[in-house]
Scaffold this active site. Sequence first.
Site, PDB file in Angstrom:
ATOM      1  CG  HIS A  17     -11.890   3.364  -1.377  1.00  0.00           C
ATOM      2  ND1 HIS A  17     -12.093   2.517  -2.441  1.00  0.00           N
ATOM      3  CD2 HIS A  17     -10.783   2.728  -0.698  1.00  0.00           C
ATOM      4  CE1 HIS A  17     -10.958   1.438  -2.227  1.00  0.00           C
ATOM      5  NE2 HIS A  17     -10.283   1.791  -1.120  1.00  0.00           N
ATOM      6  CE  LYS A  41      -1.700  -4.139  -3.516  1.00  0.00           C
ATOM      7  NZ  LYS A  41      -2.504  -3.108  -2.932  1.00  0.00           N
ATOM      8  NE  ARG A  90     -10.955  -2.329   4.666  1.00  0.00           N
ATOM      9  CZ  ARG A  90     -10.240  -2.766   3.677  1.00  0.00           C
ATOM     10  NH1 ARG A  90     -11.044  -3.237   2.764  1.00  0.00           N
ATOM     11  NH2 ARG A  90      -8.912  -2.743   3.555  1.00  0.00           N
ATOM     12  CB  SER A 128     -10.692  -2.476  -4.379  1.00  0.00           C
ATOM     13  OG  SER A 128     -10.628  -1.220  -3.940  1.00  0.00           O
TER      14      SER A 128
HETATM   15  P1  ADP Z   1      -4.138  -0.188  -0.484  1.00  0.00           P
HETATM   16  O1  ADP Z   1      -3.705  -1.130  -1.383  1.00  0.00           O
HETATM   17  O2  ADP Z   1      -3.241   0.869  -0.209  1.00  0.00           O
HETATM   18  O3  ADP Z   1      -4.457  -0.712   0.922  1.00  0.00           O
HETATM   19  P2  ADP Z   1      -6.796   0.407  -1.185  1.00  0.00           P
HETATM   20  O4  ADP Z   1      -7.414   0.998  -2.360  1.00  0.00           O
HETATM   21  O5  ADP Z   1      -7.316  -1.005  -0.740  1.00  0.00           O
HETATM   22  O6  ADP Z   1      -5.312   0.473  -1.034  1.00  0.00           O
HETATM   23  O7  ADP Z   1      -7.455   1.070   0.252  1.00  0.00           O
HETATM   24  C1  ADP Z   1      -6.893   2.609   0.449  1.00  0.00           C
HETATM   25  C2  ADP Z   1      -7.344   2.863   1.970  1.00  0.00           C
HETATM   26  O8  ADP Z   1      -8.839   2.882   2.073  1.00  0.00           O
HETATM   27  C3  ADP Z   1      -6.844   1.873   2.944  1.00  0.00           C
HETATM   28  O9  ADP Z   1      -6.205   2.632   4.214  1.00  0.00           O
HETATM   29  C4  ADP Z   1      -8.090   0.851   3.395  1.00  0.00           C
HETATM   30  O10 ADP Z   1      -7.760   0.221   4.663  1.00  0.00           O
HETATM   31  C5  ADP Z   1      -9.152   2.064   3.243  1.00  0.00           C
HETATM   32  N1  ADP Z   1     -10.333   1.245   2.925  1.00  0.00           N
HETATM   33  C6  ADP Z   1     -10.706   0.559   1.892  1.00  0.00           C
HETATM   34  N2  ADP Z   1     -11.880  -0.046   1.976  1.00  0.00           N
HETATM   35  C7  ADP Z   1     -12.430   0.509   3.111  1.00  0.00           C
HETATM   36  C8  ADP Z   1     -13.788   0.607   3.628  1.00  0.00           C
HETATM   37  N3  ADP Z   1     -14.669  -0.322   3.199  1.00  0.00           N
HETATM   38  N4  ADP Z   1     -13.966   1.255   4.636  1.00  0.00           N
HETATM   39  C9  ADP Z   1     -13.021   2.079   5.102  1.00  0.00           C
HETATM   40  N5  ADP Z   1     -11.647   2.074   4.519  1.00  0.00           N
HETATM   41  C10 ADP Z   1     -11.413   1.446   3.718  1.00  0.00           C
END
Ligand code: ADP
Length: 160
Positions: A17, A41, A90, A128
């Site tokens: 992130h 969630k 990703r 996460s």
């Molecule tokens: P959500 O539950 O809305 O998907 P996340 O916190 O899991 O929220 O992710 C927020 C954003 O960050 C999403 O667009 C996700 O694809 C991106 N993201 C999460 N991990 C990574 C990573 N390792 N590299 C690039 N983008 C990421």
Amino acid sequence: MDVAIYPGSFDPITNGHLNILERALDIFSEVTLLVAINPSKKPLFTLEESMEMISEAISSWPQARVDYHDGLTVDYAREHGIRTAVRGLRAVTDFEHEFAMALTNRSLWPEFDTVFLMTKAEYMYLSSSVVRQVSQMGGQVDQFVPKCVERRLRQKFGHA
Ligand code: ADP
């Protein structure tokens, strides 16, 4: 109006992130990381804990902010006059969900658009949920998350 929001669950915030945020700050003059409260969630961290960890993790970037929102992302964006969201991609598996969300948001507010940044290769498998699982089982997560998050994860799962 080169400001953007970066919405997500961030439960917890990871180096993946933060890499997206850092690169978004090269494009936009200000980026607000928006912790989205999703009623379907059950997060590991409370909103207060997430906000504290994120504030600490982004403290070296003066153009980065953190806020939270309970409701539609586009409603927050409209209230704040922000017309762009940043999201990270990703793998192809992220694409369909992100595509649907971007189009839905645009039909809710036609002036709203989403900018996608591709992950840095080393963070391709970082999420996460993987961080939560590894940490719960007592594994090291220091290469995946900032120090403040690692500390909180150890406290949360009772690992000294
Ligand atoms: P959500 O539950 O809305 O998907 P996340 O916190 O899991 O929220 O992710 C927020 C954003 O960050 C999403 O667009 C996700 O694809 C991106 N993201 C999460 N991990 C990574 C990573 N390792 N590299 C690039 N983008 C990421």
